[in-house]
Design an enzyme around this catalytic site. Structure first.
Site, mmCIF file in Angstrom:
data_model
loop_
_atom_site.group_PDB
_atom_site.id
_atom_site.type_symbol
_atom_site.label_atom_id
_atom_site.label_comp_id
_atom_site.label_asym_id
_atom_site.label_seq_id
_atom_site.Cartn_x
_atom_site.Cartn_y
_atom_site.Cartn_z
ATOM 1 N N ASP A 17 -0.014 -7.622 1.190
ATOM 2 C CA ASP A 17 0.479 -6.261 1.424
ATOM 3 C C ASP A 17 2.000 -6.211 1.444
ATOM 4 O OD1 ASP A 17 0.313 -3.546 1.735
ATOM 5 O OD2 ASP A 17 -0.112 -3.587 3.880
ATOM 6 N N HIS A 24 0.811 -1.221 0.000
ATOM 7 C CA HIS A 24 0.000 0.000 0.000
ATOM 8 C C HIS A 24 0.844 1.271 0.000
ATOM 9 C CE1 HIS A 24 0.415 -0.239 4.531
ATOM 10 N NE2 HIS A 24 0.530 1.064 4.371
ATOM 11 N N SER A 45 4.695 2.323 8.120
ATOM 12 C CA SER A 45 4.323 1.224 7.242
ATOM 13 C C SER A 45 5.469 0.834 6.324
ATOM 14 C CB SER A 45 3.110 1.609 6.396
ATOM 15 O OG SER A 45 1.950 1.658 7.180
#
Length: 417
Positions: free
Chosen positions: A182, A152, A259
């Protein structure tokens, strides 16, 4: 990139049942601190001190303090004073910031209703620019420039810039992304780069140390520390039923921009990729186990895409209460004689499950001789398989047990989110 978000959200909806899209490297289901209580008493305080010392990875001896009638720690210094500093100095140079730009409207369809600040992306602003920008983290896994991060962070990007700890800014290209787990790999053209050491995420235990490094809110190479709170959290537990990961849970602080960064053990080895938090909660961060991520990364580096084993059923854990309700309301002439196992609610036409002979109303009892009691068991078993694996299923159908062989297929692209 200038706008800083303070929370990172997860806003997926979780249906009652879900379509099982069972995978090997990724798994499949669709549609279903230790808190130390201290008191003012010296005895309890001493016990707490001894407990902490016993668990510390630092070498420690004790001396008796007659005034306090207690044993107090006398620490023997290790290099750089403590293991956290050691781990950070070991890994920090290989942690990077990833600046990504993408056209407005090209944000990947994660969770369908994912809020903007999960990505750390800025909107087009007052100048009506057609481009939005965001930042994330990553870590170098090979000296020639392969970088592991979250899908993402870079999916749908038009440009990707990698900022090294030494200040160098290098244009990157996305070798591949996998929205199912992901995971993504970015490549930069450079040599002799610092790299991380990869650990083993298969045997993690709650209570182990956890160290997160990343670039939250634009603050490069920030370090937070906590413990492993739990392992094997299913995608449903985390609230992301379209993901196929048994997540690591940690209370090490994770914020927007973290992230894609590494989660380390006390030896400075990467055990996970930091990926998400639950909005409104404290100490609930989640990471993708490095064993799974590494397996996907190898496929992305080699061929630019990942394969995931697929069965194609909707399923639900069978309980005594559900059995009673189904026997009372099921609109077919089927009576359920067992209240343990996983109920097949629907079979996708033409899917491996359909070709293998499974039918709605079947109750999966065993897979490869492993007893099945929850739908998560099916997910965990099958996501460890590769495409084309042959599964032996024991199924209860109308009170009788039958054996089926089902060969997994590759997850169709339309089901990858």
């Amino acid at each position: 990139m200038n706008k800083k978000n303070t929370t990172e959200k997860i806003f997926w909806k979780q249906p009652l049942t879900y379509l099982l899209v069972l995978m090997g490297a990724g798994g499949a289901l669709l549609g279903e601190r230790l808190i130390f209580q201290t008191t003012s008493s010296g005895e309890n305080s001493s016990q707490l001190t001894q407990s902490l010392v016993a668990q510390s990875p630092n070498k420690t001896d004790t001396n008796y303090n007659s005034e306090r009638s207690s044993w107090l720690p006398v620490r023997t210094p290790i290099s750089n004073n403590n293991f956290i500093v050691d781990a950070v100095q070991k890994v920090g140079p290989a942690v990077v910031r990833i600046n990504a730009s993408r056209a407005v409207g090209q944000r990947p369809n994660f969770g369908r209703e994912m809020p903007e600040d999960f990505y750390g992306f800025e909107g087009p602003g007052s100048n009506s620019s057609p481009v939005e920008q965001g930042t994330g983290s990553g870590f170098i896994i090979s000296a020639d420039g392969n970088i592991l991060t979250n899908a993402h962070v870079v999916e749908g990007s038009t440009t990707v810039e990698v900022v090294l700890k030494d200040g160098r800014r290098i244009e990157g290209r996305v070798l591949g992304t996998d929205s199912v787990t992901d995971v993504a790999v970015v490549k930069i053209d450079a040599n002799n780069l610092p790299t991380v050491s990869l650990g083993d995420s298969s045997n993690l235990q709650p209570g182990e140390w956890a160290i997160a490094i990343g670039n939250p809110l634009g603050l490069d190479n920030s370090v937070t520390v906590g413990i492993i709170s739990a392992t094997g959290r299913s995608s449903n537990d985390v609230g992301v039923p379209d993901k196929r990961v048994g997540f690591i849970q940690t209370d090490a602080a994770i914020n927007p921009g973290n992230s894609g960064g590494p989660l380390l053990n006390q030896n400075g080895e990467v055990i996970g990729i930091n990926t998400a938090i639950i909005d409104g909660a404290q100490g609930l961060g989640f990471a993708i186990p490095i064993n799974n991520a590494q397996q996907i990364a190898q496929q992305l580096i080699k061929v630019g895409r990942a394969e995931h084993a697929y069965l194609g059923i909707a399923m639900q854990t069978l309980t005594p209460e559900l059995k009673e309700e189904l026997n009372r309301n099921f609109n077919r002439n089927i009576q359920f004689s067992t209240d343990r196992g996983v109920l097949v609610m629907q079979v996708v036409p033409g899917s491996p499950a359909d070709q293998g002979g499974l039918k709605p109303g079947d109750i999966i009892q065993k897979i490869d001789n492993q007893t099945i009691s929850k739908s998560e068991n099916v997910q965990q078993i099958v996501q460890s398989k590769t495409v084309g694996s042959l599964l032996e299923l024991e199924v209860n159908r109308n009170g009788e047990n039958f054996n089926f062989q089902v060969r997994t297929g590759n997850l169709p692209s339309r089901l990858r989110g």
